[in-house]
Design a protein around this motif. Structure first.
Motif, PDB file in Angstrom:
ATOM      1  N   GLU A   1       0.826  -1.202   0.000  1.00  0.00           N
ATOM      2  CA  GLU A   1       0.000   0.000   0.000  1.00  0.00           C
ATOM      3  C   GLU A   1       0.867   1.262   0.000  1.00  0.00           C
ATOM      4  N   GLU A   2       1.940   1.216   0.749  1.00  0.00           N
ATOM      5  CA  GLU A   2       2.844   2.366   0.782  1.00  0.00           C
ATOM      6  C   GLU A   2       3.467   2.606  -0.588  1.00  0.00           C
ATOM      7  N   GLN A   3       3.817   1.532  -1.271  1.00  0.00           N
ATOM      8  CA  GLN A   3       4.393   1.681  -2.604  1.00  0.00           C
ATOM      9  C   GLN A   3       3.397   2.303  -3.578  1.00  0.00           C
ATOM     10  N   LEU A   4       2.144   1.865  -3.514  1.00  0.00           N
ATOM     11  CA  LEU A   4       1.117   2.447  -4.387  1.00  0.00           C
ATOM     12  C   LEU A   4       0.890   3.913  -4.030  1.00  0.00           C
ATOM     13  N   ASP A   5       0.908   4.234  -2.739  1.00  0.00           N
ATOM     14  CA  ASP A   5       0.732   5.624  -2.315  1.00  0.00           C
ATOM     15  C   ASP A   5       1.876   6.493  -2.821  1.00  0.00           C
ATOM     16  N   ARG A   6       3.090   5.970  -2.749  1.00  0.00           N
ATOM     17  CA  ARG A   6       4.237   6.735  -3.236  1.00  0.00           C
ATOM     18  C   ARG A   6       4.134   6.959  -4.740  1.00  0.00           C
ATOM     19  N   LEU A   7       3.645   5.951  -5.437  1.00  0.00           N
ATOM     20  CA  LEU A   7       3.498   6.063  -6.886  1.00  0.00           C
ATOM     21  C   LEU A   7       2.466   7.121  -7.259  1.00  0.00           C
ATOM     22  N   THR A   8       1.314   7.096  -6.606  1.00  0.00           N
ATOM     23  CA  THR A   8       0.293   8.100  -6.898  1.00  0.00           C
ATOM     24  C   THR A   8       0.748   9.491  -6.459  1.00  0.00           C
ATOM     25  N   GLY A   9       1.478   9.553  -5.351  1.00  0.00           N
ATOM     26  CA  GLY A   9       2.018  10.846  -4.918  1.00  0.00           C
ATOM     27  C   GLY A   9       3.014  11.407  -5.907  1.00  0.00           C
ATOM     28  N   LEU A  10       3.798  10.526  -6.503  1.00  0.00           N
ATOM     29  CA  LEU A  10       4.772  10.940  -7.509  1.00  0.00           C
ATOM     30  C   LEU A  10       4.065  11.524  -8.734  1.00  0.00           C
ATOM     31  N   LEU A  11       2.981  10.898  -9.137  1.00  0.00           N
ATOM     32  CA  LEU A  11       2.213  11.421 -10.277  1.00  0.00           C
ATOM     33  C   LEU A  11       1.609  12.787  -9.951  1.00  0.00           C
ATOM     34  N   ALA A  12       1.128  12.952  -8.734  1.00  0.00           N
ATOM     35  CA  ALA A  12       0.573  14.244  -8.329  1.00  0.00           C
ATOM     36  C   ALA A  12       1.638  15.336  -8.382  1.00  0.00           C
ATOM     37  N   THR A  13       2.835  15.001  -7.926  1.00  0.00           N
ATOM     38  CA  THR A  13       3.936  15.958  -7.974  1.00  0.00           C
ATOM     39  C   THR A  13       4.293  16.298  -9.416  1.00  0.00           C
ATOM     40  N   MET A  14       4.326  15.285 -10.273  1.00  0.00           N
ATOM     41  CA  MET A  14       4.616  15.529 -11.685  1.00  0.00           C
ATOM     42  C   MET A  14       3.571  16.439 -12.327  1.00  0.00           C
ATOM     43  N   SER A  15       2.305  16.247 -11.963  1.00  0.00           N
ATOM     44  CA  SER A  15       1.253  17.077 -12.545  1.00  0.00           C
ATOM     45  C   SER A  15       1.417  18.538 -12.145  1.00  0.00           C
ATOM     46  N   ARG A  16       1.825  18.765 -10.910  1.00  0.00           N
ATOM     47  CA  ARG A  16       2.062  20.150 -10.475  1.00  0.00           C
ATOM     48  C   ARG A  16       3.252  20.750 -11.217  1.00  0.00           C
ATOM     49  N   GLU A  17       4.300  19.962 -11.408  1.00  0.00           N
ATOM     50  CA  GLU A  17       5.476  20.455 -12.132  1.00  0.00           C
ATOM     51  C   GLU A  17       5.136  20.764 -13.589  1.00  0.00           C
ATOM     52  N   ALA A  18       4.321  19.905 -14.218  1.00  0.00           N
ATOM     53  CA  ALA A  18       3.935  20.142 -15.612  1.00  0.00           C
ATOM     54  C   ALA A  18       3.098  21.399 -15.739  1.00  0.00           C
ATOM     55  N   GLY A  19       2.219  21.644 -14.756  1.00  0.00           N
ATOM     56  CA  GLY A  19       1.424  22.868 -14.766  1.00  0.00           C
ATOM     57  C   GLY A  19       2.286  24.101 -14.567  1.00  0.00           C
ATOM     58  N   ALA A  20       3.231  24.024 -13.652  1.00  0.00           N
ATOM     59  CA  ALA A  20       4.135  25.160 -13.425  1.00  0.00           C
ATOM     60  C   ALA A  20       4.973  25.442 -14.665  1.00  0.00           C
ATOM     61  N   ALA A  21       5.347  24.393 -15.389  1.00  0.00           N
ATOM     62  CA  ALA A  21       6.176  24.564 -16.579  1.00  0.00           C
ATOM     63  C   ALA A  21       5.431  25.332 -17.663  1.00  0.00           C
ATOM     64  N   ILE A  22       4.161  24.997 -17.913  1.00  0.00           N
ATOM     65  CA  ILE A  22       3.437  25.690 -18.980  1.00  0.00           C
ATOM     66  C   ILE A  22       3.117  27.119 -18.568  1.00  0.00           C
ATOM     67  N   ARG A  23       2.862  27.341 -17.294  1.00  0.00           N
ATOM     68  CA  ARG A  23       2.627  28.717 -16.849  1.00  0.00           C
ATOM     69  C   ARG A  23       3.898  29.546 -16.984  1.00  0.00           C
ATOM     70  N   GLY A  24       5.033  28.971 -16.626  1.00  0.00           N
ATOM     71  CA  GLY A  24       6.297  29.681 -16.769  1.00  0.00           C
ATOM     72  C   GLY A  24       6.636  29.960 -18.212  1.00  0.00           C
ATOM     73  N   ALA A  25       6.364  28.993 -19.080  1.00  0.00           N
ATOM     74  CA  ALA A  25       6.637  29.188 -20.504  1.00  0.00           C
ATOM     75  C   ALA A  25       5.767  30.297 -21.078  1.00  0.00           C
ATOM     76  N   SER A  26       4.526  30.385 -20.621  1.00  0.00           N
ATOM     77  CA  SER A  26       3.631  31.436 -21.112  1.00  0.00           C
ATOM     78  C   SER A  26       4.066  32.807 -20.630  1.00  0.00           C
ATOM     79  N   VAL A  27       4.527  32.881 -19.384  1.00  0.00           N
ATOM     80  CA  VAL A  27       5.077  34.154 -18.889  1.00  0.00           C
ATOM     81  C   VAL A  27       6.266  34.565 -19.748  1.00  0.00           C
ATOM     82  N   ALA A  28       7.150  33.631 -20.034  1.00  0.00           N
ATOM     83  CA  ALA A  28       8.313  33.929 -20.868  1.00  0.00           C
ATOM     84  C   ALA A  28       7.886  34.410 -22.248  1.00  0.00           C
ATOM     85  N   LEU A  29       6.873  33.767 -22.799  1.00  0.00           N
ATOM     86  CA  LEU A  29       6.421  34.082 -24.155  1.00  0.00           C
ATOM     87  C   LEU A  29       5.824  35.481 -24.255  1.00  0.00           C
TER      88      LEU A  29
END
Length: 214
Positions: free
Chosen positions: A7-35
Motif C-alpha cells: 500500500e505504501e508503494q502504491l501511495d508513493r506512486l500516486t504521490g509521484l504522479l501528483a507531484t509531476m502534474s504540479r510540475e507540468a502545470g508550473a512549466a506551462i505557466r512559466g513558458a507562457s510568462v516567458a512568451l
C-alpha cells in the motif's frame, strides 16, 4: 506487513504522479510568462526545471516493475500500475512541450515572439493549457471521471484556437516567414500539451471504470 509495504508503494506512486502534474502545470505557466513578457529568466527556469520531471518519470518507471514483480497486483491495483506508466509519460511530455515554447523565446530574445495581433489567440491557448493542467492535477487526486470529461471540452477550445492562429498566419501575415513559423510551432506545442492533459484524464477514466472514454 507485506501488504502495508504494498500500500505504501502504491501511495508513493500516486504521490509521484501528483507531484509531476504540479510540475507540468508550473512549466506551462512559466513558458507562457516567458512568451508574453519576453522574460528570459522565466524561459531559462522552465528549461532548467525539465530535469525534475525527467527524474520523476524515471523514478516512477523504476518503481513499477518492482510492484509488478513483488506483489503481482490484480484488478484496480493492476490498472493503477499500468495507468501510472502512461500518465508519467504524458506528464513528462507536457514538460518537454513547455520547454519547447521556452526555447523559442530564448532563440529570439530580446525580440518578442508574439506580435500584438496574435496575442489574443495565443493567450486563449495559453490560458486553456494552464487550466487543463490544473484540472488534470485535480482529476489525478479525485479520480472523478466527470471532471475528467471536462478536459475534452477544454481541448476542443485549444484546437479551435490553433485553427484561428493558423488562419491568421496564412492571411497576409505581415511579420515574415520566420515569425509565422515560430508562432505555428508555439501553437502546435500548446495543442500537443493539451492533448497529453486529455490523455492523463483518459487514463484516470480507465483506472476508475476499466474502459477508456473521452
Amino acid at each position: 506487513m507485506a501488504r502495508e509495504n504494498y500500500e505504501e508503494q502504491l501511495d508513493r506512486l500516486t504521490g509521484l504522479l501528483a507531484t509531476m502534474s504540479r510540475e507540468a502545470g508550473a512549466a506551462i505557466r512559466g513558458a507562457s510568462v516567458a512568451l508574453f513578457d519576453v522574460d528570459r529568466a522565466a524561459a531559462e527556469a522552465v528549461v532548467a526545471g525539465d530535469a525534475v520531471l525527467d527524474r520523476y518519470r524515471a523514478e516512477a518507471e523504476a518503481r513499477i516493475p518492482e510492484v509488478l514483480v513483488r506483489h503481482q497486483p490484480v484488478a484496480s491495483d493492476l490498472r493503477l500500475v499500468v495507468c501510472a506508466l502512461r500518465i508519467a509519460a504524458s506528464l513528462e511530455r507536457m514538460g518537454d512541450l513547455a520547454v519547447h515554447i521556452a526555447k523559442v523565446v530564448l532563440m529570439r530574445y530580446p525580440v518578442g515572439v508574439v506580435p500584438a495581433s496574435a496575442v489574443p489567440v495565443l493567450t486563449a491557448m495559453a490560458d486553456a493549457a494552464a487550466r487543463m493542467a490544473e484540472k488534470a492535477a485535480v482529476v489525478l487526486a479525485t479520480r472523478d471521471h466527470l471532471d475528467a470529461a471536462q478536459l475534452a471540452l477544454d481541448d476542443d477550445e485549444v484546437d479551435a484556437a490553433e485553427k484561428r492562429l493558423l488562419s491568421l498566419l496564412v492571411s497576409g501575415w505581415p511579420y515574415g516567414v520566420e515569425s509565422a513559423i515560430d508562432l505555428a510551432l508555439v501553437g502546435r506545442y500548446y495543442e500537443r500539451y493539451a492533448d497529453h492533459a486529455v490523455n492523463v484524464a483518459r487514463q484516470v477514466v480507465f483506472l476508475v471504470t476499466g474502459t477508456i472514454r473521452l
